[in-house]
Design a protein around this motif. Structure first.
Motif, mmCIF file in Angstrom:
data_model
loop_
_atom_site.group_PDB
_atom_site.id
_atom_site.type_symbol
_atom_site.label_atom_id
_atom_site.label_comp_id
_atom_site.label_asym_id
_atom_site.label_seq_id
_atom_site.Cartn_x
_atom_site.Cartn_y
_atom_site.Cartn_z
ATOM 1 N N GLY A 39 51.858 67.129 12.184
ATOM 2 C CA GLY A 39 52.293 67.018 13.563
ATOM 3 C C GLY A 39 51.343 67.623 14.568
ATOM 4 O O GLY A 39 51.678 67.747 15.738
ATOM 5 N N LYS A 40 50.146 68.041 14.161
ATOM 6 C CA LYS A 40 49.160 68.604 15.063
ATOM 7 C C LYS A 40 48.025 67.590 15.269
ATOM 8 O O LYS A 40 47.749 66.766 14.405
ATOM 9 N N PRO A 41 47.338 67.642 16.414
ATOM 10 C CA PRO A 41 46.352 66.596 16.731
ATOM 11 C C PRO A 41 45.079 66.641 15.901
ATOM 12 O O PRO A 41 44.414 65.619 15.743
ATOM 13 N N ASN A 42 44.693 67.812 15.387
ATOM 14 C CA ASN A 42 43.413 67.941 14.696
ATOM 15 C C ASN A 42 43.547 68.771 13.423
ATOM 16 O O ASN A 42 44.409 69.645 13.337
ATOM 17 N N ALA A 97 48.033 73.081 23.518
ATOM 18 C CA ALA A 97 49.354 72.556 23.856
ATOM 19 C C ALA A 97 50.212 72.385 22.612
ATOM 20 O O ALA A 97 51.411 72.694 22.611
ATOM 21 N N ALA A 98 49.588 71.908 21.531
ATOM 22 C CA ALA A 98 50.336 71.664 20.294
ATOM 23 C C ALA A 98 50.852 72.964 19.682
ATOM 24 O O ALA A 98 51.954 73.001 19.121
ATOM 25 N N TYR A 99 50.086 74.028 19.798
ATOM 26 C CA TYR A 99 50.487 75.313 19.226
ATOM 27 C C TYR A 99 51.217 76.202 20.221
ATOM 28 O O TYR A 99 51.688 77.280 19.863
ATOM 29 N N ALA A 122 44.316 70.038 23.917
ATOM 30 C CA ALA A 122 45.355 69.399 23.102
ATOM 31 C C ALA A 122 45.841 70.330 22.000
ATOM 32 O O ALA A 122 47.044 70.391 21.704
ATOM 33 N N ASP A 123 44.924 71.073 21.378
ATOM 34 C CA ASP A 123 45.309 72.019 20.327
ATOM 35 C C ASP A 123 46.161 73.145 20.897
ATOM 36 O O ASP A 123 47.179 73.542 20.310
ATOM 37 N N CYS A 152 55.939 78.124 13.863
ATOM 38 C CA CYS A 152 54.936 77.131 14.217
ATOM 39 C C CYS A 152 54.691 76.094 13.140
ATOM 40 O O CYS A 152 54.030 75.102 13.386
#
Length: 242
Positions: A39-42, A171-173, A168-169, A238
């Motif tokens: 579910g994370k972008p990278n 925001a995801a975390y 983006a990272d 997380c």
């Protein structure tokens, strides 16, 4: 033989060091572990960053000769950054030295040496844990290259463990620049959690990557890790990254 004749001079040190530096090594500056987060972008990459230094253009010319440019031998994970062919010797206050310290490129606005804790003990230096670039009040050292030497008055640090993140990272975390995170690592015989992993926010080109020094990577047996997890500090919600 008198005590004075036994004294090691700066010229003696430079002569020995230059002899050593005539042999160039192609060893990798890092070991790494990669994990694909759910579910994370990278993907998350955790790298061991060995002792190294960053140099200004002026200092490159002093150490390697007028007009000299660094020669990349290995591109690093972050785009545009590389391990150079060039190495220098780092000499501490007790005239103890590390003879082959890799220069990383490209050049920077201020020279800086990043060592592990055991490196500093070997040199007789008391170095603080700092974020890269925060060198005010830190110890200096003598840097010796094949064409010259220079006295660095400050700039020797133990780099604070950190994670490079794109917008983006972050925001995801759910974190922002300079926030602190945890890195949980499961590896044979020495699973652990590392606290105070500083977030280094960047632009969209930045890849998700944790940097640890050699002491930290060896202590947790990172190359053989089977499971890694990046969490907000004191937040277990997380999710797993393995």
């Amino acid at each position: 033989m008198s005590a004075a004749s036994n004294q090691v001079t700066r010229d003696d040190v430079e002569r020995v060091v230059r002899s050593v530096l005539s042999r160039q090594f192609g060893q990798s500056p890092a070991a790494s572990t990669t994990s694909t987060p759910s579910g994370k972008p990278n993907p998350l990459v955790v790298n061991i960053s060995a002792r190294h230094c960053h140099l200004t253009d002026e200092h490159i010319e002093i150490l390697f000769g007028k007009g000299h440019k660094l020669n990349p031998i290995k591109w690093l994970y972050q785009d545009g950054y590389y391990a150079a062919e060039e190495t220098v010797a780092i000499v501490g206050p007790r005239r103890r030295m590390l003879p082959e310290v890799r220069v990383l490129g490209p050049s920077r606005g201020a020279s800086q040496v990043e060592l592990a804790f055991t490196d500093a003990i070997s040199l007789g230096l008391d170095i603080p844990v700092r974020i890269s670039g925060d060198v005010a009040g830190t110890p200096g050292c003598l840097i010796v290259g094949p064409k010259g030497s220079l006295e660095l008055h400050e700039g020797v640090i133990r780099a604070m463990r950190h994670v490079h993140m794109s917008p983006a990272d972050m925001a995801a975390y759910g974190v922002k620049d300079k926030d602190l995170m945890q890195l949980k690592v499961e590896s044979p015989g020495c699973s652990t959690t590392l606290e105070n992993v500083s977030v280094r926010g960047g632009d969209d080109k930045i890849k998700l990557e944790v940097h640890l020094d050699t002491d930290e990577g060896n202590a947790i047996n990172l190359p053989n890790a089977t499971h890694v997890q990046l969490l907000k500090q004191n937040d277990s919600s997380c999710g797993c990254l393995a």
